[in-house]
Design a protein around this motif. Structure first.
Motif, PDB file in Angstrom:
ATOM      1  N   UNK A 169       8.132  14.467  -6.259  1.00 33.53           N
ATOM      2  CA  UNK A 169       9.025  13.312  -6.227  1.00 33.53           C
ATOM      3  C   UNK A 169       8.443  12.246  -7.145  1.00 33.53           C
ATOM      4  N   UNK A 170       9.266  11.625  -7.997  1.00 36.11           N
ATOM      5  CA  UNK A 170       8.753  10.574  -8.868  1.00 36.11           C
ATOM      6  C   UNK A 170       8.499   9.257  -8.127  1.00 36.11           C
ATOM      7  N   UNK A 171       8.763   9.253  -6.824  1.00 33.81           N
ATOM      8  CA  UNK A 171       8.601   8.040  -6.014  1.00 33.81           C
ATOM      9  C   UNK A 171       7.532   8.231  -4.953  1.00 33.81           C
ATOM     10  N   UNK A 172       6.967   7.107  -4.524  1.00 34.65           N
ATOM     11  CA  UNK A 172       6.042   7.081  -3.394  1.00 34.65           C
ATOM     12  C   UNK A 172       6.562   6.054  -2.399  1.00 34.65           C
ATOM     13  N   UNK A 173       6.210   6.238  -1.133  1.00 36.91           N
ATOM     14  CA  UNK A 173       6.604   5.286  -0.110  1.00 36.91           C
ATOM     15  C   UNK A 173       5.567   4.171  -0.081  1.00 36.91           C
ATOM     16  N   UNK A 174       6.034   2.947  -0.302  1.00 33.44           N
ATOM     17  CA  UNK A 174       5.156   1.777  -0.325  1.00 33.44           C
ATOM     18  C   UNK A 174       5.544   0.857   0.824  1.00 33.44           C
ATOM     19  N   UNK A 175       4.541   0.428   1.583  1.00 30.20           N
ATOM     20  CA  UNK A 175       4.764  -0.581   2.609  1.00 30.20           C
ATOM     21  C   UNK A 175       4.270  -1.900   2.052  1.00 30.20           C
TER      22      UNK A 175
ATOM     23  N   UNK B 117       9.199  -2.539   6.387  1.00 30.52           N
ATOM     24  CA  UNK B 117       8.872  -3.097   5.065  1.00 30.52           C
ATOM     25  C   UNK B 117       8.479  -2.039   4.050  1.00 30.52           C
ATOM     26  N   UNK B 118       9.028  -0.837   4.184  1.00 31.01           N
ATOM     27  CA  UNK B 118       8.673   0.221   3.242  1.00 31.01           C
ATOM     28  C   UNK B 118       9.881   0.673   2.433  1.00 31.01           C
ATOM     29  N   UNK B 119       9.600   1.033   1.199  1.00 34.04           N
ATOM     30  CA  UNK B 119      10.627   1.525   0.275  1.00 34.04           C
ATOM     31  C   UNK B 119      10.043   2.644  -0.568  1.00 34.04           C
ATOM     32  N   UNK B 120      10.894   3.582  -0.966  1.00 33.88           N
ATOM     33  CA  UNK B 120      10.498   4.593  -1.940  1.00 33.88           C
ATOM     34  C   UNK B 120      10.599   3.964  -3.321  1.00 33.88           C
ATOM     35  N   UNK B 121       9.488   3.901  -4.012  1.00 35.47           N
ATOM     36  CA  UNK B 121       9.387   3.200  -5.294  1.00 35.47           C
ATOM     37  C   UNK B 121       8.954   4.188  -6.369  1.00 35.47           C
ATOM     38  N   UNK B 122       9.576   4.078  -7.548  1.00 31.42           N
ATOM     39  CA  UNK B 122       9.151   4.891  -8.684  1.00 31.42           C
ATOM     40  C   UNK B 122       7.675   4.612  -8.987  1.00 31.42           C
TER      41      UNK B 122
ATOM     42  N   UNK C 155       0.847  -1.196   0.000  1.00 34.70           N
ATOM     43  CA  UNK C 155       0.000   0.000   0.000  1.00 34.70           C
ATOM     44  C   UNK C 155       0.878   1.240   0.000  1.00 34.70           C
ATOM     45  N   UNK C 156       0.417   2.242  -0.743  1.00 31.74           N
ATOM     46  CA  UNK C 156       1.097   3.530  -0.735  1.00 31.74           C
ATOM     47  C   UNK C 156       0.856   4.154   0.642  1.00 31.74           C
TER      48      UNK C 156
END
Length: 87
Positions: free
Chosen positions: A51-57, A75-80, A43-44
């Motif tokens: 920013x071209x990325x969103x934080x996704x868990x 378990x979260x990462x900044x994803x394009x 989930x976002x």
């Protein structure tokens, strides 16, 4: 694939690529092989402005895959945005 601006907090997503690529680079460290998350859902959580990325868990714990996530939210990462598909 939805328009990037539709990826708002709470949007459920699936990872289709990582950093624009569908396969792991040959010199990638095992604990940073985030391409192993391709196909995983999450989930976002946050959409940083301009920013071209969103934080996704991600639903699956990164530790199960031997990955390090350096963000304060587990378990979260900044994803394009372009690597994600709403589901």
């Amino acid at each position: 694939m939805p328009a990037p601006n539709t990826l708002t907090p709470g949007t459920r997503v699936i990872l289709r690529a990582f950093n624009g690529a569908a396969s792991t680079p040959p010199d990638c460290r095992t604990d940073e092989n985030y391409w192993r998350l391709i196909g995983e859902r999450g989930a976002v959580i946050e959409t940083p402005p301009d920013n071209p990325r969103v934080l996704v868990q991600f639903d699956r714990p990164a530790a199960e895959l031997g990955l390090h996530c350096h963000n304060p939210i587990p378990n979260s990462l900044l994803i394009l945005k372009s690597d994600l598909e709403a589901c």
